[in-house]
Design a protein around this motif. Sequence first.
Motif, PDB file in Angstrom:
ATOM      1  N   LEU A  89       0.837  -1.185   0.000  1.00  0.00           N
ATOM      2  CA  LEU A  89       0.000   0.000   0.000  1.00  0.00           C
ATOM      3  C   LEU A  89       0.879   1.244   0.000  1.00  0.00           C
ATOM      4  N   PHE A  90       0.333   2.353  -0.519  1.00  0.00           N
ATOM      5  CA  PHE A  90       1.114   3.564  -0.739  1.00  0.00           C
ATOM      6  C   PHE A  90       0.196   4.768  -0.598  1.00  0.00           C
ATOM      7  N   LYS A  91       0.700   5.869  -0.072  1.00  0.00           N
ATOM      8  CA  LYS A  91      -0.079   7.106   0.023  1.00  0.00           C
ATOM      9  C   LYS A  91      -0.108   7.783  -1.349  1.00  0.00           C
ATOM     10  N   PHE A 224      -9.127   5.228   2.678  1.00  0.00           N
ATOM     11  CA  PHE A 224      -9.190   6.683   2.812  1.00  0.00           C
ATOM     12  C   PHE A 224      -8.251   7.228   3.886  1.00  0.00           C
ATOM     13  N   SER A 225      -7.598   6.343   4.622  1.00  0.00           N
ATOM     14  CA  SER A 225      -6.736   6.774   5.715  1.00  0.00           C
ATOM     15  C   SER A 225      -5.797   5.631   6.096  1.00  0.00           C
ATOM     16  N   ILE A 226      -4.651   5.984   6.647  1.00  0.00           N
ATOM     17  CA  ILE A 226      -3.744   4.952   7.150  1.00  0.00           C
ATOM     18  C   ILE A 226      -4.370   4.211   8.329  1.00  0.00           C
ATOM     19  N   ASN A 227      -5.366   4.830   8.963  1.00  0.00           N
ATOM     20  CA  ASN A 227      -6.006   4.202  10.119  1.00  0.00           C
ATOM     21  C   ASN A 227      -6.882   3.016   9.727  1.00  0.00           C
ATOM     22  N   GLU A 228      -7.092   2.810   8.424  1.00  0.00           N
ATOM     23  CA  GLU A 228      -7.905   1.701   7.951  1.00  0.00           C
ATOM     24  C   GLU A 228      -7.068   0.500   7.521  1.00  0.00           C
ATOM     25  N   VAL A 229      -5.750   0.617   7.602  1.00  0.00           N
ATOM     26  CA  VAL A 229      -4.899  -0.439   7.044  1.00  0.00           C
ATOM     27  C   VAL A 229      -3.920  -0.977   8.076  1.00  0.00           C
ATOM     28  N   GLN A 244      13.854   9.423   9.980  1.00  0.00           N
ATOM     29  CA  GLN A 244      12.574   8.852  10.364  1.00  0.00           C
ATOM     30  C   GLN A 244      11.740   8.418   9.170  1.00  0.00           C
ATOM     31  N   ASP A 245      10.834   7.509   9.472  1.00  0.00           N
ATOM     32  CA  ASP A 245       9.870   6.990   8.517  1.00  0.00           C
ATOM     33  C   ASP A 245       8.581   7.791   8.699  1.00  0.00           C
ATOM     34  N   PHE A 246       8.056   8.377   7.610  1.00  0.00           N
ATOM     35  CA  PHE A 246       6.881   9.239   7.696  1.00  0.00           C
ATOM     36  C   PHE A 246       5.563   8.496   7.455  1.00  0.00           C
ATOM     37  N   LYS A 247       5.603   7.166   7.484  1.00  0.00           N
ATOM     38  CA  LYS A 247       4.392   6.399   7.213  1.00  0.00           C
ATOM     39  C   LYS A 247       3.307   6.641   8.259  1.00  0.00           C
ATOM     40  N   HIS A 248       3.676   7.090   9.471  1.00  0.00           N
ATOM     41  CA  HIS A 248       2.705   7.261  10.552  1.00  0.00           C
ATOM     42  C   HIS A 248       1.796   8.466  10.341  1.00  0.00           C
ATOM     43  N   LEU A 249       2.141   9.359   9.426  1.00  0.00           N
ATOM     44  CA  LEU A 249       1.317  10.549   9.181  1.00  0.00           C
ATOM     45  C   LEU A 249       0.088  10.178   8.361  1.00  0.00           C
ATOM     46  N   ASP A 250      -1.069  10.609   8.822  1.00  0.00           N
ATOM     47  CA  ASP A 250      -2.315  10.346   8.097  1.00  0.00           C
ATOM     48  C   ASP A 250      -2.490  11.430   7.041  1.00  0.00           C
ATOM     49  N   GLN A 251      -2.184  11.093   5.792  1.00  0.00           N
ATOM     50  CA  GLN A 251      -2.154  12.098   4.721  1.00  0.00           C
ATOM     51  C   GLN A 251      -3.089  11.750   3.564  1.00  0.00           C
ATOM     52  N   GLY A 252      -4.224  11.117   3.894  1.00  0.00           N
ATOM     53  CA  GLY A 252      -5.207  10.863   2.851  1.00  0.00           C
ATOM     54  C   GLY A 252      -5.195   9.447   2.313  1.00  0.00           C
ATOM     55  N   TYR A 253      -5.616   9.304   1.064  1.00  0.00           N
ATOM     56  CA  TYR A 253      -5.874   8.000   0.478  1.00  0.00           C
ATOM     57  C   TYR A 253      -4.630   7.116   0.433  1.00  0.00           C
ATOM     58  N   VAL A 254      -4.876   5.827   0.585  1.00  0.00           N
ATOM     59  CA  VAL A 254      -3.846   4.796   0.520  1.00  0.00           C
ATOM     60  C   VAL A 254      -4.343   3.727  -0.441  1.00  0.00           C
ATOM     61  N   ALA A 255      -3.471   3.264  -1.343  1.00  0.00           N
ATOM     62  CA  ALA A 255      -3.903   2.251  -2.318  1.00  0.00           C
ATOM     63  C   ALA A 255      -2.710   1.474  -2.837  1.00  0.00           C
ATOM     64  N   SER A 256      -3.004   0.345  -3.431  1.00  0.00           N
ATOM     65  CA  SER A 256      -1.966  -0.403  -4.140  1.00  0.00           C
ATOM     66  C   SER A 256      -1.834   0.169  -5.546  1.00  0.00           C
ATOM     67  N   ALA A 257      -0.686  -0.086  -6.169  1.00  0.00           N
ATOM     68  CA  ALA A 257      -0.483   0.380  -7.545  1.00  0.00           C
ATOM     69  C   ALA A 257      -1.494  -0.267  -8.477  1.00  0.00           C
ATOM     70  N   GLN A 258      -1.814  -1.532  -8.238  1.00  0.00           N
ATOM     71  CA  GLN A 258      -2.779  -2.215  -9.102  1.00  0.00           C
ATOM     72  C   GLN A 258      -4.160  -1.586  -8.996  1.00  0.00           C
ATOM     73  N   ASP A 259      -4.602  -1.257  -7.784  1.00  0.00           N
ATOM     74  CA  ASP A 259      -5.903  -0.619  -7.631  1.00  0.00           C
ATOM     75  C   ASP A 259      -5.951   0.720  -8.357  1.00  0.00           C
ATOM     76  N   VAL A 260      -4.889   1.507  -8.226  1.00  0.00           N
ATOM     77  CA  VAL A 260      -4.850   2.793  -8.926  1.00  0.00           C
ATOM     78  C   VAL A 260      -4.880   2.568 -10.435  1.00  0.00           C
ATOM     79  N   GLY A 261      -4.156   1.565 -10.896  1.00  0.00           N
ATOM     80  CA  GLY A 261      -4.128   1.272 -12.326  1.00  0.00           C
ATOM     81  C   GLY A 261      -5.482   0.855 -12.865  1.00  0.00           C
ATOM     82  N   ILE A 262      -6.193   0.019 -12.119  1.00  0.00           N
ATOM     83  CA  ILE A 262      -7.529  -0.419 -12.551  1.00  0.00           C
ATOM     84  C   ILE A 262      -8.478   0.777 -12.597  1.00  0.00           C
TER      85      ILE A 262
END
Length: 339
Positions: A89-91, A224-229, A244-262
């Motif tokens: 998953l990716f922001k 729709f949020s990192i809090n869902e994954v 530091q790793d910035f993955k903890h910041l809730d910055q909106g939508y999160v998806a896989s590359a395949q989902d975005v591609g579809i």
Amino acid sequence: MNKWQKITLKVLLAFSLTTTSIYFFAPWEYALYYLTPVPSTIEEQVNEATTQGIDGIIVYVQKANNPAQLYVSGWHNRQEKIPAYGNALFKIASIAKLYKAAAVTKLAASKQLELDKNIADYLPQLAERIEYADQITLRMLVEHRSGIPNFTDQDGFDWASNSLDVLSLVLDKPADFEPGTDYAYSNTNYLLLEKIMTETLGYHYSRYIKNEILLPLNLNSTFFSINEVDSEQLMSGYYVGYDQDFKHLDQGYVASAQDVGIFLRALNDGSLFTPKERKIYASLYEYNHTGWVLGYSSIARYHPDIDTVVIQFTNTTGEDRVILTGIIYDRIMSILRSQ
């Protein structure tokens, strides 16, 4: 201009680079890299990206009716030495605007929203706090022709904060221009569209997107949020010069590359829409997008000349890495067009 305003400006400029500007404005090492021979395969190019300063990269390629291909290199998590993998998953940041514009389109087609009604009609509580609220239509918000200031450009905005009331940063501020007279990309436009959709529907707008867009396309890896994954599935995000790793910041939508591609394929071929919706969307917004938040840079484009969707995720920002990601994407496209 504060640090993150400067970063925002750099992002917007970098994503509009032309070949000429790469020659003249890119850091010399990127200009030299731009001129080096392009590898013969995407695998080689993706592996090469990590030698140029990208911690991790995912590339999704789907041509015509062929199965999609995923290419990865580098780290999913640099600290834990977990290699990058394709279904991570990716922001996706501002790529989410495509989903929101599609939702507005569907609501307009069903007459739940009227594109030529204004902010004051839908959000009367903000009528006195947004200049020209009685003239700025929903259509102008979607098209970035409202003149409402961009909250990410305001003093006090912090990319590294989860707690800011970002709308308050632009309330009672003068407009950048009179509505409909110019164009200026503004994240505030889509924040207001979210509020308008939620007010109109009587429930959070994200539920509508899930029911009308995600579920019909079987997009089970879009959130729709990192809090869902599960945070372990979310690719880490890095900014040059920081450990530091910035993955903890809730910055909106999160998806896989395949989902975005579809999703992008369905948006571009029109299968996401009814004929009426297709016509409305064509008059409103674009069909491709880029995204940037702290630690995450993304490009989502459909290329009609080769009937191919190409999604690129890179998890390193800062120090002009956004320019580098554009060069890498262009080199991947050169490989695809040569095949």
